[in-house]
Motif scaffolding. Structure first.
Motif, mmCIF file in Angstrom:
data_model
loop_
_atom_site.group_PDB
_atom_site.id
_atom_site.type_symbol
_atom_site.label_atom_id
_atom_site.label_comp_id
_atom_site.label_asym_id
_atom_site.label_seq_id
_atom_site.Cartn_x
_atom_site.Cartn_y
_atom_site.Cartn_z
ATOM 1 N N PHE A 1 5.091 -2.808 -6.812
ATOM 2 C CA PHE A 1 4.466 -1.933 -7.819
ATOM 3 C C PHE A 1 5.271 -1.983 -9.112
ATOM 4 O O PHE A 1 5.826 -0.967 -9.553
ATOM 5 C CB PHE A 1 4.390 -0.490 -7.304
ATOM 6 N N ASP B 1 10.508 8.074 -9.043
ATOM 7 C CA ASP B 1 10.850 7.510 -7.735
ATOM 8 C C ASP B 1 12.081 6.621 -7.831
ATOM 9 O O ASP B 1 12.999 6.711 -6.999
ATOM 10 C CB ASP B 1 9.667 6.704 -7.183
ATOM 11 N N ARG C 1 0.849 -1.191 0.000
ATOM 12 C CA ARG C 1 0.000 0.000 0.000
ATOM 13 C C ARG C 1 0.886 1.243 0.000
ATOM 14 O O ARG C 1 1.755 1.396 0.864
ATOM 15 C CB ARG C 1 -0.923 0.017 1.221
ATOM 16 N N LYS C 2 0.671 2.124 -0.928
ATOM 17 C CA LYS C 2 1.491 3.334 -1.020
ATOM 18 C C LYS C 2 1.157 4.357 0.052
ATOM 19 O O LYS C 2 1.806 5.393 0.135
ATOM 20 C CB LYS C 2 1.348 3.970 -2.403
ATOM 21 N N SER C 3 0.147 4.033 0.860
ATOM 22 C CA SER C 3 -0.161 4.894 2.003
ATOM 23 C C SER C 3 0.674 4.550 3.224
ATOM 24 O O SER C 3 0.521 5.179 4.273
ATOM 25 C CB SER C 3 -1.652 4.767 2.363
ATOM 26 N N HIS C 4 1.571 3.557 3.083
ATOM 27 C CA HIS C 4 2.433 3.179 4.202
ATOM 28 C C HIS C 4 3.294 4.372 4.616
ATOM 29 O O HIS C 4 3.718 5.167 3.774
ATOM 30 C CB HIS C 4 3.311 1.994 3.805
ATOM 31 N N TYR D 1 6.589 5.210 2.781
ATOM 32 C CA TYR D 1 6.442 5.885 1.489
ATOM 33 C C TYR D 1 6.069 7.348 1.688
ATOM 34 O O TYR D 1 6.587 8.233 0.995
ATOM 35 C CB TYR D 1 5.370 5.194 0.642
ATOM 36 N N ARG D 2 5.167 7.599 2.625
ATOM 37 C CA ARG D 2 4.677 8.968 2.824
ATOM 38 C C ARG D 2 5.744 9.884 3.419
ATOM 39 O O ARG D 2 5.897 11.033 3.013
ATOM 40 C CB ARG D 2 3.443 8.959 3.731
ATOM 41 N N ARG E 1 8.517 10.511 -0.457
ATOM 42 C CA ARG E 1 8.064 11.762 -1.051
ATOM 43 C C ARG E 1 9.025 12.915 -0.820
ATOM 44 O O ARG E 1 8.950 13.930 -1.509
ATOM 45 C CB ARG E 1 6.677 12.112 -0.496
ATOM 46 N N CYS F 1 11.087 -2.562 -2.491
ATOM 47 C CA CYS F 1 9.631 -2.626 -2.303
ATOM 48 C C CYS F 1 8.876 -2.067 -3.504
ATOM 49 O O CYS F 1 7.879 -2.652 -3.953
ATOM 50 C CB CYS F 1 9.228 -1.866 -1.043
ATOM 51 N N LEU F 2 9.334 -0.926 -4.026
ATOM 52 C CA LEU F 2 8.668 -0.344 -5.194
ATOM 53 C C LEU F 2 8.705 -1.281 -6.388
ATOM 54 O O LEU F 2 7.707 -1.454 -7.100
ATOM 55 C CB LEU F 2 9.331 0.985 -5.565
#
Length: 285
Positions: free
Chosen positions: A223, A166, A53-56, A59-60, A64, A218-219
């Motif tokens: 993903f 990224d 989940r990119k809301s982890h 990542y945030r 970013r 992970c990316l």
């Protein structure tokens, strides 16, 4: 006393690894292998993992603002190391300018990639039809005359020629961290003074390098977007090669900041072994 001993042992081991000639010569190959083969792991990793989940929060918080974290820790380490050796603000600024050059290059490429996506892209509207409901995929209808900003504001999809920014940023940051921290090993071998703040900053840089490699893995695994991620990794490696293996080798001048450690590792010492270690390091560079 115990914590200081643990700090010294950990930083010595990390400095010995990062300053090793074999590691420095082959780290970019290791990173290239990660970018090329990690997407294949998407068939085995669980999509129910927290890293899927990119809301982890990793990542945030980190991804970013990856360049900001890299500048803070690497810039602090480079400034403290250079200033503690020479006590020259001009020399410290010269070494810090490498981060400014890399940051400017990153921003330039991001702007160019954004223009490329805008020039080659088109806007699509997602429509749910009976056929789409059966197949599980909505139908995409082309909307002509829409710009990217207007398309996204309207809640539609913009499809263009993309390069993963990224992966580009993570590869560039990993290679930059490896180059800038590799100086610490030869510096310690020359008998340089290393107090707790300098060692702590170096350890933070090492941990940040490990984190960037982990996030890159992970990316790519969770993903996968081939070939956009491969192109992003290639662009990051080419940027590193053009700077650290090309331009910076010209030596310090008004138009070139020079390589890491130039003007810092020739500290005065009466030890013959230290002089031999310095000559060996210069030969490797």
């Amino acid at each position: 006393m115990f914590l200081n001993t643990v700090l010294v042992v950990l930083t010595d081991l990390a400095a010995r690894l990062l300053g090793n000639t074999v590691f420095r010569q082959h780290f970019h190959l290791l990173l290239s292998a990660v970018v090329m083969f990690s997407p294949a792991l998407s068939f085995w990793v669980s999509q129910h993992s927290i890293f899927a989940r990119k809301s982890h929060f990793l990542y945030r918080i980190f991804l970013r603002s990856g360049w900001g974290w890299t500048c803070v820790f690497v810039g602090s380490f480079v400034f403290l190391l250079s200033f503690s050796i020479r006590r020259s603000l001009a020399l410290s600024i010269r070494h810090l300018s490498r981060l400014g050059v890399a940051g400017g290059l990153w921003l330039t490429f991001c702007k160019l990639l954004d223009h490329l996506e805008n020039a080659t892209g088109s806007c699509y509207e997602s429509l749910i039809t009976d056929q789409g409901a059966t197949s599980g995929q909505p139908m995409l209808v082309l909307r002509e005359g829409e710009s990217k900003s207007e398309c996204l504001k309207a809640g539609m999809l913009w499809r263009g020629y993309e390069v993963s920014e990224d992966v580009f940023l993570l590869c560039l940051c990993c290679l930059l961290l490896a180059e800038e921290t590799a100086v610490f090993g030869p510096y310690l071998s020359l008998g340089g003074i290393s107090d707790a703040p300098l060692r702590i900053l170096f350890l933070f840089c090492v941990l940040l390098l490990v984190l960037w490699i982990f996030l890159l893995f992970c990316l790519l695994a969770y993903f996968p977007q081939f070939p956009t991620q491969l192109l992003g990794g290639a662009l990051g490696c080419l940027s590193w090669r053009g700077l650290y293996q090309g331009w910076y080798r010209l030596g310090p001048s008004w138009y070139c900041p020079g390589r890491p450690g130039v003007g810092l590792l020739n500290t005065k010492t009466s030890s013959v072994e230290a002089e031999d270690a310095q000559l060996s390091h210069n030969h490797c560079n």
